[in-house]
Design an enzyme around this catalytic site. Structure first.
Site, PDB file in Angstrom:
ATOM      1  N   ASN A   1      21.799 -23.035 -52.931  1.00 20.60           N
ATOM      2  CA  ASN A   1      23.055 -23.450 -52.410  1.00 20.60           C
ATOM      3  C   ASN A   1      23.260 -22.845 -51.258  1.00 20.60           C
ATOM      4  OD1 ASN A   1      24.535 -23.396 -55.773  1.00 20.60           O
ATOM      5  ND2 ASN A   1      23.865 -25.241 -54.504  1.00 20.60           N
TER       6      ASN A   1
ATOM      7  N   ASP B   1      28.673 -28.680 -62.694  1.00 15.49           N
ATOM      8  CA  ASP B   1      28.674 -29.860 -61.568  1.00 15.49           C
ATOM      9  C   ASP B   1      29.697 -30.723 -61.574  1.00 15.49           C
ATOM     10  OD1 ASP B   1      25.786 -30.002 -60.134  1.00 15.49           O
ATOM     11  OD2 ASP B   1      25.345 -29.614 -62.347  1.00 15.49           O
TER      12      ASP B   1
ATOM     13  N   GLY C   1      32.405 -31.219 -56.587  1.00 13.06           N
ATOM     14  CA  GLY C   1      32.758 -32.109 -55.124  1.00 13.06           C
ATOM     15  C   GLY C   1      33.034 -33.338 -55.338  1.00 13.06           C
TER      16      GLY C   1
HETATM   17  C1  FPP Z   1      28.337 -27.692 -58.377  1.00 10.67           C
HETATM   18  O1  FPP Z   1      29.213 -28.896 -58.060  1.00 10.67           O
HETATM   19  C2  FPP Z   1      29.075 -26.415 -58.494  1.00 10.67           C
HETATM   20  C3  FPP Z   1      28.993 -25.454 -57.404  1.00 10.67           C
HETATM   21  C4  FPP Z   1      27.502 -25.434 -56.623  1.00 10.67           C
HETATM   22  C5  FPP Z   1      29.717 -24.321 -57.366  1.00 10.67           C
HETATM   23  C6  FPP Z   1      30.409 -23.778 -58.485  1.00 10.67           C
HETATM   24  C7  FPP Z   1      31.217 -22.660 -58.377  1.00 10.67           C
HETATM   25  C8  FPP Z   1      32.557 -22.565 -58.917  1.00 10.67           C
HETATM   26  C9  FPP Z   1      33.235 -23.405 -59.973  1.00 10.67           C
HETATM   27  C10 FPP Z   1      33.358 -21.434 -58.502  1.00 10.67           C
HETATM   28  C11 FPP Z   1      32.793 -20.112 -58.003  1.00 10.67           C
HETATM   29  C12 FPP Z   1      32.246 -19.356 -59.102  1.00 10.67           C
HETATM   30  C13 FPP Z   1      32.855 -18.391 -59.676  1.00 10.67           C
HETATM   31  C14 FPP Z   1      32.015 -17.737 -60.934  1.00 10.67           C
HETATM   32  C15 FPP Z   1      34.187 -18.083 -59.859  1.00 10.67           C
HETATM   33  P1  FPP Z   1      28.858 -29.541 -56.655  1.00 10.67           P
HETATM   34  O2  FPP Z   1      29.549 -28.953 -55.601  1.00 10.67           O
HETATM   35  O3  FPP Z   1      27.168 -30.031 -56.738  1.00 10.67           O
HETATM   36  O4  FPP Z   1      29.687 -30.895 -56.991  1.00 10.67           O
HETATM   37  P2  FPP Z   1      29.091 -32.508 -56.767  1.00 10.67           P
HETATM   38  O5  FPP Z   1      27.535 -32.536 -57.606  1.00 10.67           O
HETATM   39  O6  FPP Z   1      29.958 -33.425 -57.339  1.00 10.67           O
HETATM   40  O7  FPP Z   1      28.762 -32.711 -55.268  1.00 10.67           O
END
Ligand code: FPP
Length: 222
Positions: free
Chosen positions: A50, A2, A5
């Site tokens: 997601n 997490d 973003g």
């Molecule tokens: C959560 O942060 C993160 C994700 C939903 C995506 C994670 C994916 C990657 C790091 C890259 C792709 C994966 C691989 C295995 C290469 P968020 O988007 O919810 O951030 P926030 O909570 O700050 O909005």
């Protein structure tokens, strides 16, 4: 993982830049945990929920996964990492499915750290998948027990997690390994995933080492 973003937003960047930065961090995180003797590492990259995100972000995450596989599998293979996918391939493009399957196939005999990528994964969906699989074999004379159920999950060859780390201060399970986490220790850090570095990993492992794990009994067990 997490906080990608928020990491981007705080820098005035588009969210996908945060996912890119988060992806860049994965290599360091794997070698750090491997260096600490961790044998199984699971990264929760994309949940079945997601898909509700804006189309552009979903497409961006799917292409990041493809890119990462193409770029990193050779290195991971040389380092002896064994890759495993947790989740369903349904809904992914045929090309991406092939890349995931071939990465798993290429690294299947490796004996280093096992890296599970939970991608297109949901804990409830996984439990239902296992129930339906068992129903298909419903004429078995034996009642289903915990071991048998565990062997039917995506994590059939993976032990239950000892420690679950959640970054960016979140305190939810978010449909992650619901069955397997029955006695996992939970740790949350305010650090965003792209900044989750060696120091943050050591803090998490240090906190874990102080936990007393009794699994419902009175005596500590390892
Ligand atoms: C959560 O942060 C993160 C994700 C939903 C995506 C994670 C994916 C990657 C790091 C890259 C792709 C994966 C691989 C295995 C290469 P968020 O988007 O919810 O951030 P926030 O909570 O700050 O909005």
């Amino acid at each position: 993982m997490d906080g990608n973003g928020r990491w981007a937003q705080e820098r005035g960047l588009p969210r996908l830049q945060g996912h890119r930065a988060g992806t860049e961090n994965i290599r360091k995180v794997i070698s750090s945990f491997a260096g600490h003797g961790v044998r199984y590492l699971t990264l929760y990259a994309f949940s079945v929920e997601n898909w509700r995100r804006p189309r552009a972000e979903v497409q961006g995450l799917l292409s990041l996964l493809g890119e990462v596989i193409d770029r990193e599998v050779g290195n991971l293979h040389r380092e002896g990492v064994k890759l495993n996918h947790l989740g369903t391939l349904d809904g992914l493009s045929t090309r991406l499915q092939k890349r995931v399957l071939s990465a798993m196939d290429r690294t299947r005999n490796n004996t280093g750290i096992s890296l599970n990528l939970a991608f297109n994964y949901g804990g409830r969906q996984e439990i239902l998948m296992a129930v339906n699989k068992l129903l298909e074999q419903a004429n078995s004379p034996h009642p289903v027990d915990e071991a048998m159920f565990s062997r039917t999950l995506y994590t059939a060859d993976v032990p239950d997690p000892d420690l679950i780390i959640r970054t960016a201060g979140e305190l939810r399970m978010s449909n992650f390994l619901l069955w397997q986490s029955a006695y996992s220790e939970y740790y949350s850090t305010s650090t965003y995933w792209p900044d989750f570095n060696e120091e943050a990993i050591e803090a998490a492992l240090q906190a874990y080492s102080l936990r007393q794990r009794r699994f419902g009994g009175l005596k500590q067990r390892q």
